[in-house]
Scaffold this active site. Structure first.
Site, PDB file in Angstrom:
ATOM      1  N   PHE A 190      34.684  78.237  34.365  1.00 11.93           N
ATOM      2  CA  PHE A 190      34.361  77.481  33.158  1.00 11.93           C
ATOM      3  C   PHE A 190      35.446  76.457  32.827  1.00 11.93           C
ATOM      4  O   PHE A 190      35.442  75.877  31.740  1.00 11.93           O
ATOM      5  CB  PHE A 190      34.179  78.428  31.968  1.00 11.93           C
ATOM      6  CG  PHE A 190      33.010  79.376  32.099  1.00 11.93           C
ATOM      7  CD1 PHE A 190      31.813  78.956  32.668  1.00 11.93           C
ATOM      8  CD2 PHE A 190      33.098  80.670  31.630  1.00 11.93           C
ATOM      9  CE1 PHE A 190      30.727  79.826  32.778  1.00 11.93           C
ATOM     10  CE2 PHE A 190      32.022  81.549  31.735  1.00 11.93           C
ATOM     11  CZ  PHE A 190      30.839  81.129  32.311  1.00 11.93           C
TER      12      PHE A 190
ATOM     13  N   GLY B 225      38.117  81.068  36.981  1.00  8.80           N
ATOM     14  CA  GLY B 225      38.165  79.907  36.087  1.00  8.80           C
ATOM     15  C   GLY B 225      36.977  78.976  36.246  1.00  8.80           C
ATOM     16  O   GLY B 225      37.125  77.760  36.136  1.00  8.80           O
TER      17      GLY B 225
ATOM     18  N   TYR C  66      49.620  90.483  34.776  1.00 12.96           N
ATOM     19  CA  TYR C  66      48.669  90.613  33.687  1.00 12.96           C
ATOM     20  C   TYR C  66      49.095  91.732  32.737  1.00 12.96           C
ATOM     21  O   TYR C  66      48.912  92.914  33.006  1.00 12.96           O
ATOM     22  CB  TYR C  66      47.262  90.892  34.222  1.00 12.96           C
ATOM     23  CG  TYR C  66      46.721  89.850  35.175  1.00 12.96           C
ATOM     24  CD1 TYR C  66      47.215  88.544  35.200  1.00 12.96           C
ATOM     25  CD2 TYR C  66      45.703  90.163  36.067  1.00 12.96           C
ATOM     26  CE1 TYR C  66      46.714  87.594  36.072  1.00 12.96           C
ATOM     27  CE2 TYR C  66      45.191  89.213  36.941  1.00 12.96           C
ATOM     28  CZ  TYR C  66      45.704  87.934  36.949  1.00 12.96           C
ATOM     29  OH  TYR C  66      45.202  86.997  37.818  1.00 12.96           O
TER      30      TYR C  66
ATOM     31  N   ALA D 168      31.656  76.801  29.292  1.00 10.01           N
ATOM     32  CA  ALA D 168      31.028  77.905  28.565  1.00 10.01           C
ATOM     33  C   ALA D 168      30.614  77.465  27.165  1.00 10.01           C
ATOM     34  O   ALA D 168      29.498  77.721  26.714  1.00 10.01           O
ATOM     35  CB  ALA D 168      31.966  79.098  28.478  1.00 10.01           C
TER      36      ALA D 168
ATOM     37  N   ASP E 258      39.873  92.482  40.587  1.00 11.63           N
ATOM     38  CA  ASP E 258      41.106  91.742  40.834  1.00 11.63           C
ATOM     39  C   ASP E 258      42.098  91.964  39.697  1.00 11.63           C
ATOM     40  O   ASP E 258      41.751  91.812  38.522  1.00 11.63           O
ATOM     41  CB  ASP E 258      40.816  90.242  40.956  1.00 11.63           C
ATOM     42  CG  ASP E 258      42.092  89.426  41.068  1.00 11.63           C
ATOM     43  OD1 ASP E 258      42.739  89.481  42.132  1.00 11.63           O
ATOM     44  OD2 ASP E 258      42.458  88.751  40.079  1.00 11.63           O
TER      45      ASP E 258
ATOM     46  N   LYS F  38      48.468  91.415  43.426  1.00 14.53           N
ATOM     47  CA  LYS F  38      49.291  90.262  43.770  1.00 14.53           C
ATOM     48  C   LYS F  38      50.765  90.653  43.903  1.00 14.53           C
ATOM     49  O   LYS F  38      51.181  91.715  43.422  1.00 14.53           O
ATOM     50  CB  LYS F  38      49.117  89.166  42.715  1.00 14.53           C
ATOM     51  CG  LYS F  38      47.649  88.754  42.582  1.00 14.53           C
ATOM     52  CD  LYS F  38      47.402  87.731  41.526  1.00 14.53           C
ATOM     53  CE  LYS F  38      45.912  87.449  41.401  1.00 14.53           C
ATOM     54  NZ  LYS F  38      45.173  88.576  40.798  1.00 14.53           N
TER      55      LYS F  38
END
Length: 338
Positions: A236, A234, A59, A242, A54, A85
């Site tokens: 965590f 997400g 990003y 974590a 992904d 995206k």
């Protein structure tokens, strides 16, 4: 459970692995990652059987797509599934003119939100160019939630349900992409999008975890009814599941409040009693729901990735989940691994 286990991604018919590689960190989120490390992580994921990746224009201002394409370019294209995206259009610019925050040393592009039909098509074509791959399997409308857009969110959502939707539906109807959806931080936005439009899938970050199961009320049941798949990221909750309930633990990118710290501490007690690593429970819980074929995790080092892969495969006894429910730490109606 293995990271390489294949599952059908809802009604799209795409076969994805239960573990997906998330590429936000290799866009240099918060701190830089060198080219060798970025490539090594993708190759490590591939060697572990991971076949779902992904990415997004956001990003690293395109850097994540550039790096993902570089590492995947010579793999057999029909052997992996790739998601990106739409909702932002990138344009080249001088580095001195770009505010990269929260990205570090990202690609030299400005980013502008654009949820129009033409902007969506432009975003899709540009992503193909950056990736240098012949096709993208699924596209998510990115960041039309209140978390990202604040008071503008209702109008942004309306624009996306018009412009982005028309473009994505055309790409899907032509067979250019196999699945279309929405990628946000709030299940309520996904739920409203599914009620309004015929979406195949969603990327939901941080809102279905060991700590949060409100999505079980309405959104996930509707996904099951409609055959819509959910890729959860997400897991965590941005850190605390974590790290554990330690000083400075992060929850939703901010210091964890006292009630969250206390709940995680109680979960840790059950983990210790059953010899279960807390992160392993967090990862495996997510993909037990029938609407969630895959979990997406991003890492900064090969060692972090290898640890996540190991946690994903860690054997967890069934009575562990039952004790969490008995102690009110997990909803009774939450599906758990068999």
């Amino acid at each position: 459970m293995k990271p390489s286990d294949k599952r059908v991604f809802g009604r799209s018919g795409l076969n994805v692995t239960a573990f997906a590689f998330g590429t936000a960190p290799i866009g240099n989120f918060l701190q830089p990652i060198d080219e060798q490390t970025a490539d090594a992580m993708i190759q490590t994921a591939w060697d572990a059987g991971v076949r779902f990746y992904d990415t997004a224009p956001m990003y690293g201002h395109g850097l994540s797509e550039l790096r993902a394409g570089h590492s995947l370019r010579w793999k057999k294209r029909d052997e992996f599934v790739l998601a990106s995206k739409v909702g932002r259009v990138l344009k080249p610019a001088k580095r001195s003119q770009i505010d990269f925050a929260p990205w570090s040393n990202a690609a030299p592009n400005t980013m502008n939100f654009d949820y129009s039909y033409d902007g969506t098509m432009r975003s899709f074509e540009d992503s193909l160019q950056r990736l240098a791959l012949e096709h993208i399997d699924m596209l998510f409308i990115h960041d039309i939630d209140r978390f990202t857009r604040g008071d503008e969110q209702p109008e942004v959502f309306r624009q996306a349900m018009d412009g982005c939707w028309r473009a994505l539906e055309k790409l899907r109807s032509q067979g250019i992409v196999k699945a279309i959806g929405v990628g946000v931080n709030e299940w309520q936005v996904c739920h409203e999008a599914l009620k309004q439009r015929d979406f195949d899938c969603f990327l939901l970050a941080g809102r279905y975890t060991l700590l949060e199961q409100e999505a079980l009320d309405e959104f996930l049941p509707l996904c099951v009814e409609r055959g819509a798949a959910v890729l959860v990221g997400g897991g965590f909750n941005s850190g605390i599941l974590a790290t554990g309930a330690v000083p400075g633990a992060k929850y939703n990118y901010s210091p964890a409040p006292k009630p969250i710290m206390e709940k995680v501490a109680k979960i840790e007690e059950v983990c210790r009693a059953h010899g279960v690593p807390r992160p392993a429970a967090a990862l495996q819980f997510v993909v037990a729901h029938p609407a969630i074929p895959s979990f997406c995790a991003g890492t900064r080092t090969v060692q972090q990735l290898e640890q996540n892969l190991a946690w994903f495969s860690y054997p967890i006894p069934g009575d562990f989940w039952q004790e969490l429910k008995k102690k009110g730490l997990l909803r009774e109606d939450a599906p758990v691994p068999a």
